[in-house]
Design a protein around this motif. Structure first.
Motif, PDB file in Angstrom:
ATOM      1  N   HIS A   1     -21.022 -63.484  44.858  1.00 45.46           N
ATOM      2  CA  HIS A   1     -21.419 -62.155  45.360  1.00 45.46           C
ATOM      3  C   HIS A   1     -20.477 -61.413  45.585  1.00 45.46           C
ATOM      4  O   HIS A   1     -19.722 -61.509  46.526  1.00 45.46           O
ATOM      5  CB  HIS A   1     -22.579 -62.225  46.404  1.00 45.46           C
ATOM      6  CG  HIS A   1     -23.978 -62.911  46.095  1.00 45.46           C
ATOM      7  ND1 HIS A   1     -24.910 -63.423  47.275  1.00 45.46           N
ATOM      8  CD2 HIS A   1     -24.444 -63.423  44.913  1.00 45.46           C
ATOM      9  CE1 HIS A   1     -25.665 -64.252  46.593  1.00 45.46           C
ATOM     10  NE2 HIS A   1     -25.534 -64.306  45.506  1.00 45.46           N
TER      11      HIS A   1
ATOM     12  N   TYR B   1     -30.627 -57.933  48.929  1.00 45.30           N
ATOM     13  CA  TYR B   1     -30.867 -58.363  47.724  1.00 45.30           C
ATOM     14  C   TYR B   1     -31.347 -60.125  47.977  1.00 45.30           C
ATOM     15  O   TYR B   1     -31.282 -60.469  49.202  1.00 45.30           O
ATOM     16  CB  TYR B   1     -29.681 -58.539  46.938  1.00 45.30           C
ATOM     17  CG  TYR B   1     -28.572 -59.186  47.616  1.00 45.30           C
ATOM     18  CD1 TYR B   1     -28.380 -60.689  47.479  1.00 45.30           C
ATOM     19  CD2 TYR B   1     -27.612 -58.473  48.387  1.00 45.30           C
ATOM     20  CE1 TYR B   1     -27.341 -61.547  47.892  1.00 45.30           C
ATOM     21  CE2 TYR B   1     -26.478 -59.244  48.878  1.00 45.30           C
ATOM     22  CZ  TYR B   1     -26.207 -60.611  48.595  1.00 45.30           C
ATOM     23  OH  TYR B   1     -25.264 -61.253  49.358  1.00 45.30           O
TER      24      TYR B   1
ATOM     25  N   ARG C   1     -23.622 -59.993  41.097  1.00 39.43           N
ATOM     26  CA  ARG C   1     -23.801 -61.258  41.011  1.00 39.43           C
ATOM     27  C   ARG C   1     -23.016 -61.711  40.007  1.00 39.43           C
ATOM     28  O   ARG C   1     -23.195 -61.221  38.786  1.00 39.43           O
ATOM     29  CB  ARG C   1     -25.342 -61.739  40.997  1.00 39.43           C
ATOM     30  CG  ARG C   1     -25.596 -63.258  41.103  1.00 39.43           C
ATOM     31  CD  ARG C   1     -26.900 -63.831  40.737  1.00 39.43           C
ATOM     32  NE  ARG C   1     -28.067 -63.026  41.051  1.00 39.43           N
ATOM     33  CZ  ARG C   1     -28.663 -63.094  42.325  1.00 39.43           C
ATOM     34  NH1 ARG C   1     -27.969 -63.818  43.203  1.00 39.43           N
ATOM     35  NH2 ARG C   1     -29.682 -62.343  42.580  1.00 39.43           N
TER      36      ARG C   1
ATOM     37  N   THR D   1     -22.242 -58.960  51.791  1.00 43.22           N
ATOM     38  CA  THR D   1     -22.149 -60.167  50.888  1.00 43.22           C
ATOM     39  C   THR D   1     -21.646 -61.410  51.708  1.00 43.22           C
ATOM     40  O   THR D   1     -21.620 -62.406  51.242  1.00 43.22           O
ATOM     41  CB  THR D   1     -21.090 -59.975  49.904  1.00 43.22           C
ATOM     42  OG1 THR D   1     -19.768 -59.522  50.205  1.00 43.22           O
ATOM     43  CG2 THR D   1     -21.694 -58.744  48.790  1.00 43.22           C
TER      44      THR D   1
ATOM     45  N   ALA E   1     -23.647 -64.782  51.155  1.00 43.68           N
ATOM     46  CA  ALA E   1     -23.380 -65.851  50.239  1.00 43.68           C
ATOM     47  C   ALA E   1     -23.302 -67.249  50.711  1.00 43.68           C
ATOM     48  O   ALA E   1     -24.264 -67.872  50.196  1.00 43.68           O
ATOM     49  CB  ALA E   1     -22.083 -65.365  49.520  1.00 43.68           C
TER      50      ALA E   1
ATOM     51  N   THR F   1     -23.082 -54.241  44.821  1.00 41.51           N
ATOM     52  CA  THR F   1     -23.012 -55.553  44.829  1.00 41.51           C
ATOM     53  C   THR F   1     -23.513 -56.180  43.468  1.00 41.51           C
ATOM     54  O   THR F   1     -24.492 -55.794  42.819  1.00 41.51           O
ATOM     55  CB  THR F   1     -23.924 -56.106  45.923  1.00 41.51           C
ATOM     56  OG1 THR F   1     -23.803 -55.441  47.157  1.00 41.51           O
ATOM     57  CG2 THR F   1     -23.728 -57.491  45.942  1.00 41.51           C
TER      58      THR F   1
END
Length: 336
Positions: free
Chosen positions: A163, A250, A118, A216, A219, A116
């Motif tokens: 993300h 995260y 950013r 994700t 997000a 993953t």
């Protein structure tokens, strides 16, 4: 030749090969929309008069009987005459943030969890959007476009945060974002898109919310949760993040900050395949059922793989949440 589409009292010119939905959104006229690939059916509308070419509308999303009855997918249909249309759900034709094309600059790339990353993109000018919407990125040198949800709240309109999960062999992820994209690169961005958004502030009842994200899918839920808490700092907001193992979690520091600032906010990470004592185990939709005896009067927000979203809908209904209060954003798998 260009034709005109009318919905309500709004008239919108459409280019020769321009999808009907694209024309409306660029004119700042709202139509329901979600995947914009013809797979979800959210943008389905009725052609009251005139003719359209259905193009690549999938038969399982728009059946032959529906076509005969005058229905069309706005994201696929091209005009063959002037038309009058009406929405089949929601209030089509109201004003919205116009769809725009911008060239952004990569400000930051950071690996934040297993597979993953950013991605922060600086814009040359602000982009108006609602928290929970998404943008499309075009892979350089191709016609490939991929959709990524915005993490931002609406006032964070100059640097977009996305993300991105690695898809093995993926044209956008493995062969670009995870292998080749660098800080300073320019990226073509189109947005905003989607209607996975909070009701307007004046229509928001401030009731309890539960948000469940898979991977994700977290997000857009971050932007939605922060927006809701900004409107009402005392609001009850439960945010569940379902992942395989702790290596996939995260933004735990951000969640801790939100919990410290807002007494009604709770973050619950849930590990499905690699349990450990520090976190709940299983699936987030099941953990929600364990935690909440009744969700009557709540709103529910689901984002992630279709099986998780469907399980979430069942969990919410099991806890007496009204169907109209259930909002969903399926992550549609993209071809490599």
């Amino acid at each position: 030749m260009p034709f005109t589409a009318t919905v309500g009292d709004r008239e919108v010119p459409c280019g020769d090969d321009q999808p009907l939905l694209d024309a409306f959104l660029r004119a700042g006229v709202w139509l329901p929309n979600s995947c914009n690939q013809g797979t979800c059916g959210t943008c389905k509308l009725r052609v009251v008069s005139g003719a359209v070419d259905h193009r690549d509308s999938p038969a399982d999303t728009l059946t032959a009987a529906e076509r005969t009855a005058g229905l069309a997918l706005a994201c696929q249909a091209r005009l063959r005459s002037d038309v009058v249309v009406e929405g089949t759900g929601g209030v089509a034709g109201r004003a919205t943030h116009p769809l725009r094309d911008l060239v952004a600059t990569v400000r930051e790339l950071e690996d934040i969890a297993r597979d993953t990353r950013r991605l922060r993109l600086g814009l040359p000018e602000p982009l108006a959007f609602h928290a929970g919407q998404y943008v499309e990125l075009t892979v350089p040198g191709t016609t490939v476009r991929r959709q990524y949800s915005l993490v931002n709240t609406a006032d964070e309109d100059k640097v977009l945060e996305l993300h991105v999960r690695l898809v093995p062999g993926g044209a956008a992820t493995e062969r670009w974002i995870f292998d080749g994209l660098a800080v300073g690169d320019r990226v073509e961005v189109t947005g905003p898109l989607g209607d996975f958004v909070l009701p307007p502030a004046e229509e928001d009842d401030g009731g309890p919310m539960v948000l469940i994200g898979g991977g994700t899918g977290l997000a857009p839920l971050i932007g939605l949760a922060r927006t809701a808490l900004g409107r009402d700092p005392d609001r009850k907001v439960l945010l569940y993040h379902g992942v395989r193992g702790a290596a996939d979690l995260y933004d735990l520091d951000l969640m801790a900050e939100l919990a410290e600032e807002y007494a009604g906010f709770s973050f619950v990470p849930v590990l499905s395949h690699e349990p450990e004592p520090a976190h709940r185990s299983g699936f987030p939709t099941d953990v929600f059922v364990e935690d909440v005896a009744s969700a009557r009067g709540w709103s529910g927000w689901l984002c992630g793989p279709p099986p998780m979203v469907e399980a979430g809908v069942k969990a919410f209904k099991r806890r007496r949440m009204a169907p109209r209060m259930i909002h969903r954003e399926n992550f549609t798998p993209a071809d490599a």
